[in-house]
Motif scaffolding. Structure first.
Motif, PDB file in Angstrom:
ATOM      1  N   GLY A   3     -31.630 -11.131  17.162  1.00 39.95           N
ATOM      2  CA  GLY A   3     -30.780 -11.506  18.294  1.00 39.95           C
ATOM      3  C   GLY A   3     -29.967 -10.333  18.817  1.00 39.95           C
ATOM      4  O   GLY A   3     -29.859 -10.128  20.035  1.00 39.95           O
ATOM      5  N   GLU A   4     -29.422  -9.538  17.892  1.00 36.69           N
ATOM      6  CA  GLU A   4     -28.651  -8.359  18.305  1.00 36.69           C
ATOM      7  C   GLU A   4     -29.540  -7.330  18.998  1.00 36.69           C
ATOM      8  O   GLU A   4     -29.133  -6.715  19.985  1.00 36.69           O
ATOM      9  N   TRP A   5     -30.748  -7.134  18.467  1.00 37.57           N
ATOM     10  CA  TRP A   5     -31.664  -6.150  19.066  1.00 37.57           C
ATOM     11  C   TRP A   5     -32.067  -6.546  20.477  1.00 37.57           C
ATOM     12  O   TRP A   5     -32.111  -5.705  21.367  1.00 37.57           O
ATOM     13  N   TRP A   6     -32.371  -7.840  20.657  1.00 37.18           N
ATOM     14  CA  TRP A   6     -32.698  -8.291  22.009  1.00 37.18           C
ATOM     15  C   TRP A   6     -31.505  -8.043  22.939  1.00 37.18           C
ATOM     16  O   TRP A   6     -31.678  -7.580  24.063  1.00 37.18           O
ATOM     17  N   GLU A   7     -30.328  -8.375  22.453  1.00 36.28           N
ATOM     18  CA  GLU A   7     -29.132  -8.257  23.288  1.00 36.28           C
ATOM     19  C   GLU A   7     -28.882  -6.814  23.721  1.00 36.28           C
ATOM     20  O   GLU A   7     -28.571  -6.549  24.883  1.00 36.28           O
ATOM     21  N   ASP A   8     -29.044  -5.864  22.781  1.00 39.03           N
ATOM     22  CA  ASP A   8     -28.772  -4.470  23.152  1.00 39.03           C
ATOM     23  C   ASP A   8     -30.003  -3.722  23.658  1.00 39.03           C
ATOM     24  O   ASP A   8     -29.908  -2.564  24.064  1.00 39.03           O
ATOM     25  N   GLY A   9     -31.160  -4.376  23.633  1.00 37.38           N
ATOM     26  CA  GLY A   9     -32.378  -3.770  24.183  1.00 37.38           C
ATOM     27  C   GLY A   9     -33.021  -2.726  23.294  1.00 37.38           C
ATOM     28  O   GLY A   9     -33.941  -2.028  23.728  1.00 37.38           O
ATOM     29  N   SER A  10     -32.595  -2.631  22.039  1.00 36.01           N
ATOM     30  CA  SER A  10     -33.144  -1.592  21.157  1.00 36.01           C
ATOM     31  C   SER A  10     -34.480  -1.985  20.539  1.00 36.01           C
ATOM     32  O   SER A  10     -35.291  -1.119  20.210  1.00 36.01           O
ATOM     33  N   GLU A  11     -34.696  -3.291  20.382  1.00 38.34           N
ATOM     34  CA  GLU A  11     -35.948  -3.792  19.822  1.00 38.34           C
ATOM     35  C   GLU A  11     -36.208  -5.170  20.404  1.00 38.34           C
ATOM     36  O   GLU A  11     -35.275  -5.909  20.715  1.00 38.34           O
ATOM     37  N   THR A  12     -37.487  -5.509  20.530  1.00 37.12           N
ATOM     38  CA  THR A  12     -37.885  -6.836  20.977  1.00 37.12           C
ATOM     39  C   THR A  12     -38.833  -7.388  19.920  1.00 37.12           C
ATOM     40  O   THR A  12     -39.926  -6.865  19.730  1.00 37.12           O
ATOM     41  N   VAL A  13     -38.379  -8.406  19.207  1.00 39.88           N
ATOM     42  CA  VAL A  13     -39.149  -8.938  18.082  1.00 39.88           C
ATOM     43  C   VAL A  13     -39.413 -10.418  18.322  1.00 39.88           C
ATOM     44  O   VAL A  13     -38.522 -11.158  18.735  1.00 39.88           O
ATOM     45  N   TRP A  14     -40.639 -10.805  18.037  1.00 35.80           N
ATOM     46  CA  TRP A  14     -41.067 -12.181  18.198  1.00 35.80           C
ATOM     47  C   TRP A  14     -41.585 -12.736  16.876  1.00 35.80           C
ATOM     48  O   TRP A  14     -42.241 -12.026  16.110  1.00 35.80           O
ATOM     49  N   ALA A  15     -41.350 -14.022  16.655  1.00 38.67           N
ATOM     50  CA  ALA A  15     -42.078 -14.784  15.647  1.00 38.67           C
ATOM     51  C   ALA A  15     -43.305 -15.323  16.377  1.00 38.67           C
ATOM     52  O   ALA A  15     -43.229 -15.738  17.538  1.00 38.67           O
ATOM     53  N   VAL A  16     -44.453 -15.310  15.707  1.00 39.90           N
ATOM     54  CA  VAL A  16     -45.710 -15.712  16.322  1.00 39.90           C
ATOM     55  C   VAL A  16     -46.137 -17.049  15.726  1.00 39.90           C
ATOM     56  O   VAL A  16     -46.213 -17.200  14.499  1.00 39.90           O
ATOM     57  N   PHE A  17     -46.445 -18.005  16.601  1.00 44.03           N
ATOM     58  CA  PHE A  17     -46.805 -19.354  16.169  1.00 44.03           C
ATOM     59  C   PHE A  17     -48.158 -19.775  16.731  1.00 44.03           C
ATOM     60  O   PHE A  17     -48.445 -19.548  17.903  1.00 44.03           O
ATOM     61  N   ALA A  18     -48.963 -20.396  15.876  1.00 40.67           N
ATOM     62  CA  ALA A  18     -50.207 -21.052  16.282  1.00 40.67           C
ATOM     63  C   ALA A  18     -50.047 -22.513  15.900  1.00 40.67           C
ATOM     64  O   ALA A  18     -49.792 -22.834  14.729  1.00 40.67           O
ATOM     65  N   ASP A  19     -50.140 -23.398  16.868  1.00 41.80           N
ATOM     66  CA  ASP A  19     -49.953 -24.833  16.610  1.00 41.80           C
ATOM     67  C   ASP A  19     -48.647 -25.100  15.858  1.00 41.80           C
ATOM     68  O   ASP A  19     -48.612 -25.861  14.891  1.00 41.80           O
TER      69      ASP A  19
END
Length: 189
Positions: A56-72
């Motif tokens: 959440g902090e990384w997204w907010e400051d733009g330093s990293e963009t991380v996703w959890a990946v889901f299938a079904d």
């Protein structure tokens, strides 16, 4: 920046939330994940909670963009653009990922990575995305090659983790590359 949700034919990529902590904790019990990444071992639920907070902090400051990946609606991995540098002027980032043991071999990683790479080049205006892995991480190298990354070399004692320092393979993908896989000078089996 606000977290982006990405969708592919089979996957949903979104920022992890506290509701995902148990699934992340369970996935990170697999010894292959800390073997090849900086994920702590042993991995406790508190590690997942810290990871979710940091994302959440990384997204907010733009330093990293991380996703959890889901299938079904099942967590199959995590992927992100790390160390985002100067994206307003055609900067660069590093692609990093792990895949949960039951999800390996289904093509989820390359499907998710294509979406993340497209997003990074289009939305962040990146000029280059790098990849690196501990020497010997053949599955990660095969995925990077399949995504069109060009092998750039082996760096001695390049990568740091709780294990210490490891030799690392590095590769890169430019926005202008056609992403056709090319031969790498290492044996990927």
């Amino acid at each position: 920046m606000e977290p982006a949700t990405l969708r592919t034919e089979r996957l949903v990529l979104r920022a992890p939330t506290s509701a995902d902590a148990d699934a992340i904790t369970e996935a990170c019990q697999d010894p292959e994940i800390p073997r090849w990444t900086t994920v702590p071992s042993p991995y406790a639920r508190e590690d997942a909670e810290d990871f979710i907070r940091l994302v959440g902090e990384w997204w907010e400051d733009g330093s990293e963009t991380v996703w959890a990946v889901f299938a079904d609606d099942v967590l199959v991995g995590s992927i992100g653009l790390h160390h985002i540098a100067d994206h307003r002027t055609g900067g660069d980032a590093e692609l990093g990922y792990w895949v949960a043991a039951p999800a390996r071999g289904h093509g989820y990683l390359t499907e998710a990575a294509r979406a993340v790479i497209d997003w990074g080049f289009a939305e962040l205006g990146l000029a280059r995305i790098g990849w690196r892995a501990v020497v010997g991480n053949i599955p990660s190298a095969r995925s990077a090659r399949a995504l069109g990354f060009r092998f750039e070399g082996t760096h001695r004692r390049f990568l740091t983790s709780p294990r210490g320092r490891d030799d690392g393979w590095v590769a890169g993908l430019l926005r202008t590359d056609d992403r056709t896989p090319v031969a790498w000078p290492i044996d990927l089996g």
